[in-house]
Design a protein around this motif. Sequence first.
Motif, PDB file in Angstrom:
ATOM      1  N   CYS A 261       0.835  -1.194   0.000  1.00 57.63           N
ATOM      2  CA  CYS A 261       0.000   0.000   0.000  1.00 57.63           C
ATOM      3  C   CYS A 261       0.872   1.247   0.000  1.00 57.63           C
TER       4      CYS A 261
ATOM      5  N   LYS B 122      -0.656   4.299   0.465  1.00 54.84           N
ATOM      6  CA  LYS B 122      -1.559   5.345   0.935  1.00 54.84           C
ATOM      7  C   LYS B 122      -1.090   6.020   2.226  1.00 54.84           C
ATOM      8  N   PHE B 123      -0.420   5.286   3.073  1.00 52.39           N
ATOM      9  CA  PHE B 123       0.102   5.843   4.323  1.00 52.39           C
ATOM     10  C   PHE B 123      -0.939   6.586   5.156  1.00 52.39           C
ATOM     11  N   CYS B 124      -2.042   5.938   5.421  1.00 50.07           N
ATOM     12  CA  CYS B 124      -2.959   6.459   6.446  1.00 50.07           C
ATOM     13  C   CYS B 124      -2.128   6.533   7.737  1.00 50.07           C
TER      14      CYS B 124
ATOM     15  N   PHE C 178      -2.470   6.044  10.786  1.00 52.53           N
ATOM     16  CA  PHE C 178      -2.587   5.075  11.883  1.00 52.53           C
ATOM     17  C   PHE C 178      -2.039   3.701  11.521  1.00 52.53           C
ATOM     18  N   CYS C 179      -1.683   3.471  10.247  1.00 55.56           N
ATOM     19  CA  CYS C 179      -1.621   2.108   9.711  1.00 55.56           C
ATOM     20  C   CYS C 179      -0.203   1.607   9.453  1.00 55.56           C
TER      21      CYS C 179
ATOM     22  N   VAL D  81       0.433  -1.117   7.555  1.00 54.91           N
ATOM     23  CA  VAL D  81       0.500  -1.953   6.345  1.00 54.91           C
ATOM     24  C   VAL D  81       1.540  -1.481   5.312  1.00 54.91           C
ATOM     25  N   PRO D  82       1.650  -0.161   5.047  1.00 48.01           N
ATOM     26  CA  PRO D  82       2.665   0.250   4.070  1.00 48.01           C
ATOM     27  C   PRO D  82       4.083  -0.145   4.485  1.00 48.01           C
TER      28      PRO D  82
ATOM     29  N   GLN E 211      -4.225  -5.427  -0.356  1.00 47.01           N
ATOM     30  CA  GLN E 211      -4.412  -4.421   0.707  1.00 47.01           C
ATOM     31  C   GLN E 211      -5.154  -3.220   0.158  1.00 47.01           C
ATOM     32  N   ASN E 212      -5.012  -3.025  -1.145  1.00 44.09           N
ATOM     33  CA  ASN E 212      -5.637  -1.877  -1.790  1.00 44.09           C
ATOM     34  C   ASN E 212      -6.053  -2.348  -3.165  1.00 44.09           C
TER      35      ASN E 212
ATOM     36  N   HIS F 173     -10.214   1.016  -1.520  1.00 46.97           N
ATOM     37  CA  HIS F 173     -10.103   2.369  -0.970  1.00 46.97           C
ATOM     38  C   HIS F 173     -11.059   3.267  -1.759  1.00 46.97           C
TER      39      HIS F 173
ATOM     40  N   GLN G 152     -13.493   4.505   7.806  1.00 49.33           N
ATOM     41  CA  GLN G 152     -12.762   4.789   9.062  1.00 49.33           C
ATOM     42  C   GLN G 152     -13.429   5.807   9.965  1.00 49.33           C
TER      43      GLN G 152
ATOM     44  N   ARG H 102      -6.568  10.304   4.963  1.00 49.91           N
ATOM     45  CA  ARG H 102      -7.378   9.474   4.063  1.00 49.91           C
ATOM     46  C   ARG H 102      -7.551  10.137   2.694  1.00 49.91           C
TER      47      ARG H 102
HETATM   48 FE1  SF4 Z   1      -3.255   1.461   3.183  1.00 45.11          FE
HETATM   49 FE2  SF4 Z   1      -5.616   0.690   4.110  1.00 45.11          FE
HETATM   50 FE3  SF4 Z   1      -3.587   0.983   5.770  1.00 45.11          FE
HETATM   51 FE4  SF4 Z   1      -4.694   3.112   4.686  1.00 45.11          FE
HETATM   52  S1  SF4 Z   1      -5.709   1.655   6.103  1.00 45.11           S
HETATM   53  S2  SF4 Z   1      -2.483   2.723   4.841  1.00 45.11           S
HETATM   54  S3  SF4 Z   1      -5.245   2.377   2.672  1.00 45.11           S
HETATM   55  S4  SF4 Z   1      -3.715  -0.504   4.123  1.00 45.11           S
END
Ligand code: SF4
Length: 473
Positions: A166, A168-170, A172-173, A175-176, A210-211, A249, A276, A288
């Motif tokens: 991902c 996107k770098f939200c 809080f996340c 995953v990236p 993930q996206n 997303h 979210q 977001r």
């Molecule tokens: Fe990526 Fe989803 Fe995490 Fe946002 S919430 S950074 S879109 S994986």
Amino acid sequence: MAPPRKLHIKSYGCQMNVYDAQRMVDVLAPEGFVETATVDDADLVILNTCHIREKASEKVYSELGRLRLARDEAASSGRRMQIAVAGCVAQAEGEEIVRRAPVVDVVVGPQSYHHLPQLLARAEETGRALETEFPVEDKFGFLPQPRPETIRARGISAFVTVQEGCDKFCTFCVVPYTRGAEVSRPVSAIIDDVKRLADNGVREITLIGQNVNAYHGEGPDGRAWTLGRLLSRLAAVPGIVRLRYSTSHPNDVDDELIEAHRDLDALMPFVHLPVQSGSDPILAAMNRKHTAADYRRVIDRFRAARPQIAFSSDFIVGFPGETEADFVATLALVTQIGYAGAYSFKYSPRPGTPAADMQEMVPAAVMDERLERLQQLIDSQQSAFNKAAIGQTVDVLFERAGRKPGQIVGRTAYLQPAHVFPGPMFLGPGMAPDSLVGQILPVRVDSLERYSLLGELAAKPPQHARPLAATGA
Ligand code: SF4
Ligand code: SAH
Ligand code: F3S
């Protein structure tokens, strides 16, 4: 030939971990590993971990504590048990894992599963092996295909990863950081996987990423294909009757995806579209890059293309700085949209993410109270959605025999479990209920049992129906 070695995998977290666990089984099968359902007789235990919230992440260490005992037990009867940590905690914490839990032999990040056999061998020789870099090669090119009998044993519904990572770098996340930059698999590789699954009895495919709707894999024409275009192509694969995709997303919903929902019968009218929060200042702080109104417009586009479409979502309550007014905006958005279901979580600060440095933490008691209110609202929407099925005739794709004799279990387009007793008048002579596995049949819904629909077949199955295993279909 050496006796088979036994492998036990325990997965936490998202659908991609479920899929990855299968690919790890596929990579280890040629090494002589067969799956076992318990830790006790395993020669290799893999914990396939999730880092998304603190609770998920900490589970790994309590599990490793238990595994140390199981390993000592095995050692006392002269058997060596190897322990591997895979998944997103492996990626995020790397060596820290062996520091905290020296019982671990192998630490392997999600992009290195194709190296598992070598890592296990290296750990055998040197005591330990770690790999959490992102390798230059694409693991998908090296992961072996599952055997036909393995595909059949896994059932009629399968996941296929089409996109991973991902960008996107939200705020809080994790995953990236744990899954890395966004990568799409080429269209031809996905078609091959889906054909192979369909040839071995799979009827429903869920494309995962993930996206996933940021998909832009290279098509056979040398151009980047969108998810909508990929779905149209896969709908033409013989045997595939249902398609789904997850997780999307809102900002990556393009016209081709909307058109796919308008045009493809196989594409299920049920979309997981996390938002979210319903508060614009919180959405901005989350990075977001959309407002609540943008999200509502996306929902409207889906609904205009396919009126019977339903949605689920993810919500975070108690993001730093969230006020009562922000939270009420979330409740208002949920009320406006009307979900078939949704997941909601208390914000959990994750090391290394921008939000973890934000001040203004929402007190735990306030988070609890908000979560409770949100979940009540979502539950009431979900029950209303399920209740609306009573008296309707809905299409059910049958997946397996039920727990009760004569029962068969499947899912509706909206993933609601449906339980049916087909009875002798619906089954030809000598036909068992599970001969209906893999078929879509109309079911008249009479009642609900918690989240499951109970009903009766509303049409006779075709009399040529035979168990998939026997037809080689
Ligand atoms: Fe990526 Fe989803 Fe995490 Fe946002 S919430 S950074 S879109 S994986
Ligand atoms: N890739 C998917 C899923 C991300 S993780 C997506 O973009 O939607 C699944 C859900 O976990 C997220 O949608 C979010 O609601 C939740 N989540 C992620 N990080 C979190 C955190 N730090 N605290 C609480 N919930 C979180
Ligand atoms: Fe968890 Fe990693 Fe999935 S953090 S939610 S297992 S991508």
